[in-house]
Design an enzyme around this catalytic site. Structure first.
Site, PDB file in Angstrom:
ATOM      1  N   LYS A 198     -13.646  38.878  -2.691  1.00 29.86           N
ATOM      2  CA  LYS A 198     -13.389  37.870  -2.065  1.00 29.86           C
ATOM      3  C   LYS A 198     -14.929  37.473  -1.265  1.00 29.86           C
ATOM      4  O   LYS A 198     -15.157  36.421  -1.292  1.00 29.86           O
ATOM      5  CB  LYS A 198     -12.464  38.037  -0.991  1.00 29.86           C
ATOM      6  CG  LYS A 198     -12.089  36.733  -0.213  1.00 29.86           C
ATOM      7  CD  LYS A 198     -11.153  37.074   1.002  1.00 29.86           C
ATOM      8  CE  LYS A 198      -9.724  37.193   0.625  1.00 29.86           C
ATOM      9  NZ  LYS A 198      -8.749  37.017   1.761  1.00 29.86           N
ATOM     10  N   GLU A 204     -18.382  48.814  -3.723  1.00 30.11           N
ATOM     11  CA  GLU A 204     -17.912  49.447  -4.958  1.00 30.11           C
ATOM     12  C   GLU A 204     -18.206  48.570  -5.968  1.00 30.11           C
ATOM     13  O   GLU A 204     -18.672  48.848  -7.069  1.00 30.11           O
ATOM     14  CB  GLU A 204     -16.657  50.028  -4.928  1.00 30.11           C
ATOM     15  CG  GLU A 204     -16.561  51.298  -3.882  1.00 30.11           C
ATOM     16  CD  GLU A 204     -15.834  50.781  -2.445  1.00 30.11           C
ATOM     17  OE1 GLU A 204     -15.280  51.549  -1.845  1.00 30.11           O
ATOM     18  OE2 GLU A 204     -16.215  49.711  -2.301  1.00 30.11           O
ATOM     19  N   GLY A 255      -5.740  41.142  -0.221  1.00 34.82           N
ATOM     20  CA  GLY A 255      -5.972  41.677  -1.575  1.00 34.82           C
ATOM     21  C   GLY A 255      -4.986  42.158  -2.197  1.00 34.82           C
ATOM     22  O   GLY A 255      -4.702  41.919  -3.436  1.00 34.82           O
ATOM     23  N   ARG A 256      -3.821  42.862  -1.479  1.00 39.03           N
ATOM     24  CA  ARG A 256      -2.955  43.346  -2.479  1.00 39.03           C
ATOM     25  C   ARG A 256      -1.770  42.501  -2.629  1.00 39.03           C
ATOM     26  O   ARG A 256      -0.851  42.553  -3.285  1.00 39.03           O
ATOM     27  CB  ARG A 256      -2.252  44.524  -1.217  1.00 39.03           C
ATOM     28  CG  ARG A 256      -1.849  43.904   0.022  1.00 39.03           C
ATOM     29  CD  ARG A 256      -1.564  44.993   1.029  1.00 39.03           C
ATOM     30  NE  ARG A 256      -1.187  44.831   2.513  1.00 39.03           N
ATOM     31  CZ  ARG A 256      -2.307  44.535   3.312  1.00 39.03           C
ATOM     32  NH1 ARG A 256      -3.376  44.364   2.950  1.00 39.03           N
ATOM     33  NH2 ARG A 256      -1.869  44.302   4.474  1.00 39.03           N
ATOM     34  N   GLU A 341      -0.356  50.156   2.745  1.00 36.81           N
ATOM     35  CA  GLU A 341      -1.485  49.506   3.638  1.00 36.81           C
ATOM     36  C   GLU A 341      -0.727  48.414   4.219  1.00 36.81           C
ATOM     37  O   GLU A 341      -1.586  47.898   5.493  1.00 36.81           O
ATOM     38  CB  GLU A 341      -2.379  48.697   2.393  1.00 36.81           C
ATOM     39  CG  GLU A 341      -3.701  48.033   2.998  1.00 36.81           C
ATOM     40  CD  GLU A 341      -4.650  47.806   2.163  1.00 36.81           C
ATOM     41  OE1 GLU A 341      -5.593  48.708   1.777  1.00 36.81           O
ATOM     42  OE2 GLU A 341      -4.968  46.746   1.530  1.00 36.81           O
ATOM     43  N   HIS A 372       9.287  65.531 -16.120  1.00 32.76           N
ATOM     44  CA  HIS A 372       8.850  66.892 -16.556  1.00 32.76           C
ATOM     45  C   HIS A 372       7.686  67.213 -15.462  1.00 32.76           C
ATOM     46  O   HIS A 372       6.959  68.226 -15.865  1.00 32.76           O
ATOM     47  CB  HIS A 372       8.452  66.819 -17.919  1.00 32.76           C
ATOM     48  CG  HIS A 372       9.434  66.726 -18.893  1.00 32.76           C
ATOM     49  ND1 HIS A 372      10.035  67.778 -19.638  1.00 32.76           N
ATOM     50  CD2 HIS A 372      10.033  65.508 -19.448  1.00 32.76           C
ATOM     51  CE1 HIS A 372      11.219  67.368 -20.440  1.00 32.76           C
ATOM     52  NE2 HIS A 372      10.953  65.924 -20.313  1.00 32.76           N
ATOM     53  N   LYS A 510     -15.264  52.581   5.800  1.00 33.57           N
ATOM     54  CA  LYS A 510     -16.389  51.605   5.372  1.00 33.57           C
ATOM     55  C   LYS A 510     -17.555  51.717   6.315  1.00 33.57           C
ATOM     56  O   LYS A 510     -18.539  51.811   5.683  1.00 33.57           O
ATOM     57  CB  LYS A 510     -15.843  50.452   4.929  1.00 33.57           C
ATOM     58  CG  LYS A 510     -14.658  50.077   3.892  1.00 33.57           C
ATOM     59  CD  LYS A 510     -14.472  48.732   3.703  1.00 33.57           C
ATOM     60  CE  LYS A 510     -13.472  48.337   2.681  1.00 33.57           C
ATOM     61  NZ  LYS A 510     -13.068  47.249   2.833  1.00 33.57           N
TER      62      LYS A 510
END
Length: 542
Positions: A198, A204, A255-256, A341, A372, A510
């Site tokens: 954004k 990253e 973002g999410r 979040e 499993h 951050k």
């Protein structure tokens, strides 16, 4: 002003109800006493059929929870969200993800939303045409967090609907191994990179983007503008990088919650404009259900209230998500960010410390793999963990199997469905000690008395689960499924009186990273705690 849940009469009534009967509720007895229980607790919304009957509640519990929602004015908070009011108080922003999937004229900023959508979809179709012409074989999406989890999950889920021959890759980790695993598969002249950030400052993402650009140029790539695009609100920074195709979105879209925005570009490229609009329509249909359906039939409302019931009255600290569809294998990870979040907060909207727990830990794995791995704990562990099962009735493989393969795959799908239904049944029914004695006695280990072995092989049962059933996993149903979870998170956050739309807890790490990064180069450890200083020296090989 809406009331915080624990400050309402309904909260006290729920506590009294739990103390009197809720803590001792038995699902097996409830089903035996009420033949209509499954029907009474099964809700329909936007093509989803959700069975809530295997939960630790009665009609009385549900009525008290609905009273709680009313006294917290969940409906008023919901309507404010849909109107585009600034309900994100700490950042002074509206929450606009529902507007992104509303049809023209039906949501805030509609004209702007529709223009951005049309531009993005036109570009997606242009990319698909380049792929059909053989000019592109690969699309690499570079993002992190919500800018990666949403598109990566959705593209994977809808793979049978994707354009054949075009491969989509997702790179998120700043660990160079992530990008390095993708690059050897590519040809620079047939690859499109999409950089999703954004602000165009995400550390990253920019590190991976710069590395991808360096690889592109080293491989003889010359037209950066034709092979790089960006989804970002910082057009100038993207242009400085060499990107001409930039698609922006608003501060009111976290973002999410951004999959519905231009962040969904890789999904639009994969499935096409028409299918992407169907994806948005499925989510919008769920939004309308949430906004217009009475509380007694309102699916996201009741799911969110169940989350409160379990977290704050039963004290259950986590929820497991088990999608019995391989295409949804990344859905639990997507929900982790969405819920943890959003609602992993310790203060309310006024900044007061909360005296109760908020977000559960959300985790899971695709069935039958999870069976499993961790289902042992679900069935016989000391913690009660509600489970959310997701099943799809009609499989889609992206091709039409014939002959023996068709029969084999049909048999495997039957096994998959049987496993899903059996696990939910087993969690509820359990196996009594007497049943275990009868079952194990003929094969008992001679070194163990039958009653000892039976204690190992008995199951407490009475463990709750949700069963979400879908006819098919397609764009509209996936949109509805995602929106269902977004709105349930909204409901529990509204009851808890928290701001579900900021994420300040992400920021401290951050900031400290930016301070430590130059120290890794210089070796300066002054002012650091002893543990961090020692680890920094080790990282430098000192």
């Amino acid at each position: 002003m809406s009331a915080r849940g624990d400050r309402t009469p309904a909260w006290a009534a729920l506590q009294a109800h739990f103390n009197a009967e809720g803590h001792a509720f038995d699902l097996r007895q409830a089903f035996a006493a009420d033949p209509g229980r499954a029907e009474a607790f099964t809700l329909l919304a936007a093509g989803l059929r959700v069975d809530l009957s295997k939960h630790l509640w009665t009609a009385r519990t549900r009525a008290l929870l609905i009273d709680l929602a009313s006294q917290c004015d969940v409906a008023g908070q919901r309507d404010a969200q849909f109107r585009g009011e600034a309900i994100n108080g700490t950042e002074g922003r509206a929450v606009l993800h529902t507007a992104l999937r509303a049809p023209a004229g039906a949501g805030p900023h509609s004209d702007e939303v529709q223009r951005a959508l049309a531009d993005m979809l036109a570009y997606a179709e242009a990319v698909r045409n380049r792929a059909r012409a053989g000019e592109l074989t690969d699309v690499v999406h570079i993002g992190i967090g919500g800018s990666d989890l949403g598109p990566a999950m959705a593209v994977q889920a809808l793979a049978p609907h994707a354009l054949p021959g075009l491969r989509l890759h997702f790179v998120s980790n700043v660990d160079g191994h992530d990008l390095a695993a993708v690059l050897p598969q590519l040809r620079a002249d047939r690859t499109l990179f999409i950089v999703a950030s954004k602000t165009f400052t995400t550390q990253e993402t920019l590190a991976n983007a710069e590395a991808a650009k360096a690889w592109f140029l080293a491989q003889g790539g010359t037209d950066t503008a034709a092979h790089f695009a960006a989804t970002s609100s910082h057009r100038a920074a993207a242009a400085a990088f060499g990107i001409d195709h930039v698609f922006g979105f608003w501060d009111g879209v976290g973002g999410r919650y951004s999959l519905w925005s231009v962040i969904g570009l890789p999904l639009a490229i994969a499935i096409g404009a028409e299918a992407f609009r169907s994806f948005l329509a499925g989510a919008h249909a769920l939004d309308r259900h949430f906004a217009e359906t009475p509380a007694e039939l309102n699916l996201p409302l009741q799911l969110g209230l169940l989350d409160v019931w379990y977290r704050n009255f039963h004290g259950f600290g986590s929820r497991s998500v088990a999608p019995y569809h391989q295409g949804l294998r990344r859905f639990p990870a997507y929900l982790q960010q969405l819920e943890m979040e959003s609602n992993g907060k310790r203060v309310d909207r006024d900044g007061d410390l909360l005296p109760f727990a908020t977000s559960p830990v959300v985790w899971g794995e695709a069935g039958t793999n999870g069976q499993h791995a961790y289902f042992q704990m679900l069935h016989q562990g000391t913690d009660v963990i509600p489970v959310e099962f997701i099943a799809v009735r009609e499989p889609a493989y992206g091709f039409a199997p014939h002959g023996a393969l068709k029969e084999r795959l049909a048999d495997q799908h039957s096994k998959l469905m049987a496993n899903c239904l059996a696990q939910a049944q087993a969690l509820m029914q359990g196996k009594s000690f007497d049943e275990a004695v009868r079952e194990t006695a003929p094969t008992a280990n001679p070194a163990l008395a039958p009653d000892v072995l039976a204690r190992h092989r008995s199951f407490p049962g009475n463990r709750p689960s949700t069963l979400i059933l879908m006819e098919r996993l397609e764009p509209a149903s996936l949109g509805a499924l995602i929106a269902l979870h977004e709105q349930r998170v909204f409901v529990s956050g509204a009851v808890w009186g928290i701001n579900s739309f900021d994420q300040w807890g992400v920021e401290l790490g951050k900031a400290l990273c930016h301070r430590l990064l130059p120290r890794l180069a210089s070796g300066d450890t002054s002012g650091l705690d002893a543990s961090t200083a020692a680890a920094l020296r080790w990282a430098r090989g000192a």
